[in-house]
Design an enzyme around this catalytic site. Structure first.
Site, PDB file in Angstrom:
ATOM      1  N   TYR A  95      85.715  -1.941 -42.330  1.00 14.11           N
ATOM      2  CA  TYR A  95      85.947  -2.417 -43.693  1.00 14.11           C
ATOM      3  C   TYR A  95      85.190  -1.570 -44.711  1.00 14.11           C
ATOM      4  CZ  TYR A  95      87.647  -6.608 -41.284  1.00 14.11           C
ATOM      5  OH  TYR A  95      88.318  -7.478 -40.477  1.00 14.11           O
ATOM      6  N   GLU A 151      86.943 -12.258 -45.685  1.00 17.50           N
ATOM      7  CA  GLU A 151      85.705 -12.928 -45.322  1.00 17.50           C
ATOM      8  C   GLU A 151      85.544 -12.784 -43.819  1.00 17.50           C
ATOM      9  OE1 GLU A 151      84.152 -16.616 -47.402  1.00 17.50           O
ATOM     10  OE2 GLU A 151      85.126 -17.394 -45.596  1.00 17.50           O
ATOM     11  N   ASN A 197      80.143  -9.243 -37.314  1.00 11.82           N
ATOM     12  CA  ASN A 197      81.458  -8.848 -36.822  1.00 11.82           C
ATOM     13  C   ASN A 197      81.489  -7.321 -36.743  1.00 11.82           C
ATOM     14  OD1 ASN A 197      84.218  -8.090 -36.656  1.00 11.82           O
ATOM     15  ND2 ASN A 197      84.845  -9.978 -37.666  1.00 11.82           N
TER      16      ASN A 197
END
Length: 152
Positions: free
Chosen positions: A119, A108, A113
């Site tokens: 990711y 999470e 970000n």
């Protein structure tokens, strides 16, 4: 382990923007590591496990659950970013999680970000959102995005 906690805290201090209040304190890290279901890894500037006396350039901290592993924290010293250390940490996480029986990785993060591109590049995809979940030290509310990566 105390030396490793010092290494984790040192990386967090330089890697996490204090505006968001994302860094954990010593007690939070130590308490997480007291349980047998939390795991971590440190890397040096070349992406290897640091030798005794060598500073860590990055780390991750994760928690194992039934057939899942959750990435709790990951950070790379800004001086060493862009050299594949984040990717190397995520691969170490994947290998360890698989050996612990995980079929899926979870994480999470706050919306915006900059690690989101990393990711996504390693196979994570958004599976949910929590509106105004995080609160910054200044009181601002930020959305959280939950990501998953299947390990099939």
């Amino acid at each position: 382990m105390t030396d490793d906690v010092d290494q984790i805290l040192a990386v967090m201090e330089v890697a996490f923007d204090p505006t968001y209040g994302e860094a954990w304190n010593r007690r939070q890290v130590e308490d997480a590591l007291k349980f047998g279901n939390c795991h971590y890894s440190l890397v040096d500037a070349q992406g290897r496990e640091p030798l005794d006396g060598e500073s860590a350039a990055g780390f991750f901290l994760s928690r194992t659950g039934y057939e899942e592993e959750e990435l709790l924290l990951i950070a790379v010293n800004p001086h060493y970013r862009g050299k594949g250390l984040g990717r190397a940490l995520l691969e170490t996480l994947r290998i360890g999680a698989r050996s612990r029986g995980a079929k899926r990785l979870l994480l999470e993060m706050r919306r915006g970000n900059p690690a989101e591109s990393l990711y996504r590049n390693v196979g994570f995809h958004a599976i949910g959102e929590r509106r105004e979940y995080y609160r910054t030290p200044g009181g601002q509310r930020l959305d959280a995005i939950t990501f998953a990566c299947d390990m099939d």
